[in-house]
Design an enzyme around this catalytic site. Structure first.
Site, short mmCIF file in Angstrom:
data_model
loop_
_atom_site.label_atom_id
_atom_site.label_comp_id
_atom_site.label_asym_id
_atom_site.label_seq_id
_atom_site.Cartn_x
_atom_site.Cartn_y
_atom_site.Cartn_z
N LYS A 266 0.80 -1.22 0.00
CA LYS A 266 0.00 0.00 0.00
C LYS A 266 0.83 1.28 0.00
CE LYS A 266 -3.91 0.37 0.17
NZ LYS A 266 -4.88 0.13 1.22
N GLU A 273 -6.38 12.68 2.00
CA GLU A 273 -7.59 12.27 2.74
C GLU A 273 -7.80 13.17 3.96
OE1 GLU A 273 -7.95 7.56 2.20
OE2 GLU A 273 -5.96 8.24 2.74
#
Ligand code: ARG
Length: 439
Positions: A266, A273
């Site tokens: 990841k 965000e």
């Protein structure tokens, strides 16, 4: 009661402004003959020492209610009796309004700079998108091809409007409150004009009752911040989406992303965000202030002490978020091939209709004819350019072999040359205007 009443934990940061306005107040009292020249000098110098101490870091004690009482205590420690003369004719009500306004003006300037820095990075990154074409979306459905730089600039102009809002909010803050006293004005003949000039305000407040209760400038600033938050959340959302494997238009760098504690592959766009999420915080701060103000009796009430909680929280949030979004944008890479590959010939359906219009057909009929072709392609699960000329002619006899040119994405982009459109010439003008706007 002490715990509830104390605001030192929040308003400590006002100290440079409170020192400055207190020195200006001492001079004003001196000019008015209320303070002896000697006391005036002692107070001004004493406040310099207090500022040095505060700059090095002072731990407030239990009796320090707010930054004004803390500075008062420190000044007494430094110079003794003359410190007791400084508070003549003023109140913490006009003091806190003045310090907050000075802080707000400085903060607006810093935010204007942070927004401009992000805009500058947007312009720099446009250079890496020169000639790149990507889909534009409406309803998040593929719409028409556009220059990728045109998309990036669509996030530049909202920030330009934000900077104008910040300038307006700064002007709104730029009124001298000092001299309003607790509510009815000052009973000593201080020159508010000299105070205004000394502290760098544009104007002098007109009504002492209004002055001690006016927090419009904070609402203006918080609204400007909330709009920036909303704009950043939309930019972040575009980038987050474009960075997903499904889109693959951008690949994030390492500095503003994080890994997962479980999934080794990841690279999460956390900064974006958090930027998207902080829009909620900024809206909350604006709402909290507006609700505080609504229904308050005129002049000062202690409710107003919470204005700074909202203001500082929003400012701190944005001061982290703006540079983080800038940093994310600066280090990501664009994948021009993925952008180009996402443009399908079916997105040129409008161009096909325009092609028939140029051959003399009314737009409504052209729209219907292209609609039949799109359905035919859809039924066979092919793109428009894969249909034969015969199939095109079945839907309208005006189609000829030029139809395949009409399906070119580059041609589609190049045709949209009206001011503000995505064609290369129009884009050049837009980039030029953006550079000028940034100054
Ligand atoms: N800490 C207060 C505030 O931020 C200062 C003003 C206090 N005024 C008063 N009348 N108690 O609002």
């Amino acid at each position: 009661m002490d715990a509830l009443n104390r605001s030192i934990g929040i308003d400590f940061r006002l100290w440079p402004h409170d020192v400055r306005l207190s020195q200006a107040w001492a001079e004003a009292l001196g000019d008015a003959g209320v303070l002896s020249p000697e006391d005036c000098r002692t107070i001004v110098r004493g406040l310099d020492v207090v500022a040095e101490r505060l700059g090095r870091g002072v731990a407030p004690i239990a009796s320090d209610e707010d930054i004004h009482t803390l500075i008062d205590r420190l000044l007494h420690e430094e110079i003794g009796e003359p410190a007791s003369r400084l508070h003549t004719g003023r109140s913490r009500n006009d003091q806190v309004a003045t310090a907050s306004r000075l802080w707000a003006m400085e903060c607006a300037d810093a935010m204007i700079g942070a927004a401009a820095a992000l805009q500058a990075t947007m312009l720099e990154r446009c250079a890496d998108l020169d000639g790149a074409i990507m889909p534009s979306y409406t309803h998040l459905q593929r719409a028409q091809p556009v220059a990728a730089a045109h998309w990036l600039l669509s996030h530049f102009w909202p920030l330009q409007r934000d900077r104008q809002r910040l300038i307006a909010a700064r002007q709104s803050a730029s009124a001298l409150a000092l001299g309003a006293g607790a509510v009815a004005g000052s009973a000593f003949p201080v020159s508010r004009e000299r105070l205004r000039a000394a502290l760098g305000f544009e104007r002098i407040s007109e009504n002492s009752i209004d002055t001690v209760g006016d927090r419009d400038f904070i609402a203006d600033l918080l609204y400007a911040f909330a709009m920036i938050g909303i704009h950043l959340s939309r930019f972040a959302e575009d980038l987050i989406m474009y960075g997903s494997s499904e889109f693959g238009f951008v690949r994030f760098g390492h500095t503003y992303t994080t890994g997962s504690s479980m999934m080794p592959q990841k690279r999460n766009p956390d900064a974006l965000e958090l930027a998207r999420g902080s829009g909620a915080r900024l809206l909350g701060d604006l709402t909290s202030l507006l609700v505080t103000l609504k229904g308050l009796p005129s002049s000062y009430s202690k409710d107003l002490q919470d204005d700074k909680r909202a203001l500082f929280d929003a400012a701190d949030t944005l001061m982290l978020v703006l540079p983080a979004v800038r940093g994310t944008l600066a280090e990501l890479t664009f994948n021009r091939e993925r952008m180009r590959a996402a443009v399908s010939s079916t997105m040129m359906a409008t161009d096909l209709a325009d092609y028939l219009v140029r051959k003399g057909l009314p737009f409504r009929e052209a729209h219907a004819a292209v609609g039949r072709i799109v359905r035919a392609a859809d039924e066979r699960s092919v793109e428009l350019h894969e249909l034969s000329l015969d199939e095109f002619r079945k839907s309208h006899s005006l189609f000829d072999s030029g139809v395949y040119d009409a399906l070119s994405a580059e041609g589609s982009v190049a045709r949209r040359g009206a001011y503000g459109g995505t064609a290369p010439d129009a884009l050049r003008v837009q980039l030029e205007n953006a550079r000028k706007a940034l100054g």
